[in-house]
Design an enzyme around this catalytic site. Structure first.
Site, mmCIF file in Angstrom:
data_model
loop_
_atom_site.group_PDB
_atom_site.id
_atom_site.type_symbol
_atom_site.label_atom_id
_atom_site.label_comp_id
_atom_site.label_asym_id
_atom_site.label_seq_id
_atom_site.Cartn_x
_atom_site.Cartn_y
_atom_site.Cartn_z
ATOM 1 N N GLY A 220 -14.145 1.087 -1.640
ATOM 2 C CA GLY A 220 -13.769 -0.146 -0.969
ATOM 3 C C GLY A 220 -12.292 -0.426 -1.132
ATOM 4 O O GLY A 220 -11.560 0.381 -1.692
ATOM 5 N N SER A 221 -11.842 -1.587 -0.644
ATOM 6 C CA SER A 221 -10.423 -1.921 -0.726
ATOM 7 C C SER A 221 -10.189 -3.338 -0.229
ATOM 8 O O SER A 221 -11.005 -3.904 0.503
ATOM 9 C CB SER A 221 -9.578 -0.974 0.146
ATOM 10 N N ASN A 222 -9.027 -3.890 -0.611
ATOM 11 C CA ASN A 222 -8.460 -5.077 0.032
ATOM 12 C C ASN A 222 -7.139 -4.678 0.672
ATOM 13 O O ASN A 222 -6.433 -3.805 0.165
ATOM 14 C CB ASN A 222 -8.149 -6.175 -0.991
#
Length: 777
Positions: A220-222
């Protein structure tokens, strides 16, 4: 360069290169051989300059081998289908059979031999980079210095690599969340026996054909793309915050690559990668977040009666292709017969999509022929504006399973899910997904198509780069002057002021509940713009962007902690899910004293994390699509499962003080040192995601994955500036000076500075310069 500094550098990193004489900061290479200038800055970050892409790849391969040779060597063992041979059969046979099939089918060779069947041949520049990377890695091995990393020192599996190994690894990266993620189901697929059971006489005994090399699926990531209306300077600003594993092949590596006048990009790539995947040049910066779009489709096959390895297609029988694949294990060879259709491999999901006497299932993997990514990232690095970058995305369609968030110097911000997505339009879905699977498509975006009709093939969009995928017109894109953001929910609220709607369901969902991390991510941007987040002023600088990112708010706690404490104090006993009675008195006190953050000094944060992981965050109010950032928000205190979750959390934390400091129980080992780590779980609504492996009675004694490469960069009038860090440090070698330094820095919320220009580099007091090179074959 002084003799003292050169000697020190040689001691620390082993600078002597084969076929090269080092003289100060210059070198004499043979003929037209590889030659790259390496400027090692603080924390061991290499800035590599070369006259061409082959030498650039050589420099990248050499320095990555210096820092992470064991990771790269093990990655090559995987794609050579040799894990069982070197590491034992347990958990490795399935991976080996999957990769051996790709070797037998010459998948990598066919991807290089384009154009054909929708395959584009890689460019000369990318081929040169890959060839150079392999040569650089091999040159490090030939330098005669013993590998000092105990993980692979003296191991026979640390061997020279080839260009073909590199291309096989690149293909494996493309199919990581599609065929690669279904490897067990591909290997296990076997026609039913006469009794109707789905078994195979050629299957190895026991549970040997299970598992893989441990590929992470919880990626995942922001990312924030902040335009001119959101920054104090009016220039574009980017937050890159990928959440990736802290160990294994999917670790990032910081580097800066430059071919003067042609390519100049600073950022990070996955270890073993020859080009930057997340980073910036002088005009554009970009990051990626994992997309919600699906990468493959299922085809339900109507089997020919009496012949479970033949299927009907437009009324005519078609025979599956059976391939016997053999791999070596310490106990001898293991063989398995694998099956293909013209759609792709047959796959089983036991109990859901089984191979019976009447029905089987095959997949089409949209990334199986994606050899465009390295050229795509190279072109991104050469873009001069958001508009040019968007053209790269539209024309190449290469991103395998990620969104892109980008900004440019003029203050434009871009969000796009221009990833590779199978061409399942609404009309195709309505006509070709059988009724039993329509709900699955609507809820999850998983398309199970009727495989008996040619009219249900994926077809081609007129603007698509290759057949079988959605073209740019069917993919969400948004350009803004204020901001765009993504935290792994779909494209819908990339900017809440301009919802993106009307795209095929296979890309993502719309008007559905957003994660707490997504909601907090948007709130943080909005509150910084209005100056209501408690920080000075309003609008973003790279400094307060860093502070916001590492502010470590737990949004779930902000919403429900007070109600949870009141419920807890009103009835301080509860029953766990296994029927035990738990005293909640200490838990009530710990939660009341918690500061609603996941900082090192936060007490009680781990209790709320475990409450959230036990599915205690249940809401009394419903999601309202007209208020997606604020609903739901009220704890369902009347739901008995809320109290059960709190009791389960207390039970799990037995032996650990419920009011312990997070930094005392969430750590990362570096040798005998235990480095305290801040950050928390997204289930608790934490933006700065950190997932630790839980050890009963101790806490989170090893970080599994989370914030990895973190960058806040502004594209100002004087060039790029800002902050960056690699949380787990540059090298996996415990004998390297760069094994723990950035991890300690992250622990204190520190940073390294952007060093894009020579002026920025020369200001680094730890700069060491050397050259590497050798004759080309």
């Amino acid at each position: 360069m002084s003799r003292r500094r050169l000697a020190a550098a040689a001691t620390v990193v082993g600078l002597a290169a084969a076929s090269l004489t080092v003289t100060g900061s210059t070198a004499v290479a043979y003929g037209d051989g590889y030659s790259a200038l390496i400027q090692r800055a603080s924390y061991g970050v290499p800035h590599i300059t070369a006259r061409d892409f082959a030498s650039l790849g050589f420099g990248a391969g050499y320095v990555q081998a210096e820092d992470n040779i064991c990771l790269i060597a093990e990655r090559m063992v995987t794609v050579r289908a040799e894990r069982s041979r070197w590491f034992g059969a347990d958990g490795n046979v399935s991976s080996d059979l999957f990769h051996q099939k790709a070797i037998d089918d010459q998948v990598a060779e066919k991807l290089l031999d384009g154009p054909h069947d929708g395959v584009r041949a890689p460019s000369t520049q990318v081929r040169d980079q890959v060839r150079g990377f392999a040569a650089g890695y091999n040159a490090y091995l030939r330098d005669g210095k013993a590998t000092t990393d105990p993980a692979c020192a003296g191991k026979e599996w640390v061997r020279p690599i080839s260009e073909l190994d590199m291309w096989r690894a690149q293909w494996a990266d493309m199919v990581l969340v599609s065929s690669g993620g279904l490897a067990d189901g591909i290997v296990a697929a076997a026609p039913p026996t006469a009794s109707g059971n789905s078994m195979s006489a050629s299957a190895p005994p026991g549970a040997v054909v299970t598992g893989s090399e441990g590929t992470a699926t919880d990626l995942g990531s922001n990312a924030y793309g902040l335009g001119r209306d959101a920054t104090t300077s009016g220039a574009g600003m980017l937050l890159a915050n990928p959440h990736f594993p802290w160990d294994g092949a999917d670790r990032f590596y910081r580097m800066h690559l430059k071919v003067p006048g042609r390519y100049d990009v600073e950022g990070a790539a996955l270890v073993g990668g020859p080009t930057i995947q997340i980073g910036h040049n002088g005009q554009v910066a970009w990051s990626h977040t994992v997309s919600t779009a699906k990468r493959y489709v299922w085809h339900r096959l109507e089997l020919v009666p009496g012949d479970p390895t033949s299927y009907r297609y437009d009324g005519e029988p078609r025979k599956m292709t059976a391939r016997t694949v053999t791999v070596q294990t310490p106990d001898g060879p293991v063989s398995r017969t694998l099956y293909d259709t013209h759609f792709g491999p047959v796959v089983v999901v036991p109990g859901a999509l089984d191979w019976t006497t009447t029905t089987a299932y095959a997949i089409t993997d949209a990334n199986a022929t994606n050899n465009r990514a390295l050229d795509g990232w190279l072109a991104m690095g050469q873009a001069g504006s958001v508009g040019e970058l968007r053209t790269v995305l539209d024309e190449r369609q290469f991103l395998p399973w990620v969104n892109v968030v980008a900004v440019d110097r003029r203050g434009q911000a871009l969000y796009a899910d221009h990833s590779v997505v199978p061409r399942v339009t609404d009309s195709l879905a309505a006509a070709c997904i059988p009724a039993p699977f329509q709900d699955l498509y609507e809820s999850e975006g998983e398309a199970v198509l009727d495989g008996s009709r040619s009219s249900c093939e994926l077809g081609r969009d007129p603007d698509a780069a290759v057949p079988g995928i959605l073209g740019p017109a069917n993919l969400p894109t948004l350009v803004r002057s204020d901001y765009v953001t993504n935290s792994n929910d779909s494209y819908w609220l990339a900017n809440p002021e301009h919802p993106l709607e009307g795209y095929p369901r296979i890309v993502g969902d719309e008007q559905t509940q957003r994660s707490l991390r997504t909601r907090l991510g948007v709130h943080q941007v909005q509150q910084r713009r209005t100056g209501t987040d408690g920080l000075p002023g309003r609008g973003f600088t790279t400094s307060n962007l860093w502070d916001v990112t590492l502010g470590n708010r737990a949004y779930g706690g902000e919403l429900v902690r007070d109600d949870l404490v009141r419920s807890c104090e009103a009835q301080p006993t509860a029953t766990t899910s296994d029927g035990a009675t738990v005293d909640l008195t200490a838990a009530c006190a710990a939660l009341r004293g918690w500061d609603l953050r996941v900082d090192l000094d936060s007490r009680g944060a781990h209790l709320f994390t475990e409450f959230a992981l036990a599915e205690g965050l249940r809401f009394a109010d419903s999601f309202d699509p007209t208020a997606p950032l604020t609903t739901p928000s009220r704890l369902a205190v009347a739901d008995p499962e809320v109290r059960t979750a709190l009791a389960d959390a207390v039970q799990k934390l037995e032996g650990i003080p419920l009011d312990a400091r997070l930094g005392d129980i969430q750590t990362e080992p570096r040798g005998a040192e235990r480095i305290p780590i801040h950050g928390g779980h997204d289930d608790a609504g934490v933006f700065n995601l950190i997932h630790g492996g839980f050890e009963p009675g101790v806490g989170y004694s090893k970080i599994v994955h989370g914030t990895s490469f973190l960058m806040a960069v502004e594209l100002g009038s004087d060039g790029p500036s800002g902050r960056q860090i690699l949380t787990y440090s540059q090298s996996t070698n415990p004998n390297s000076p760069w094994y723990a330094d950035q991890t300690r820095l992250y622990s204190g919320k520190g940073w390294d500075t952007i060093k894009f220009t020579q002026r920025q580099l020369r200001a680094d007091p730890n700069l060491v310069t050397y050259r590497v090179g050798e004759r080309r074959d």
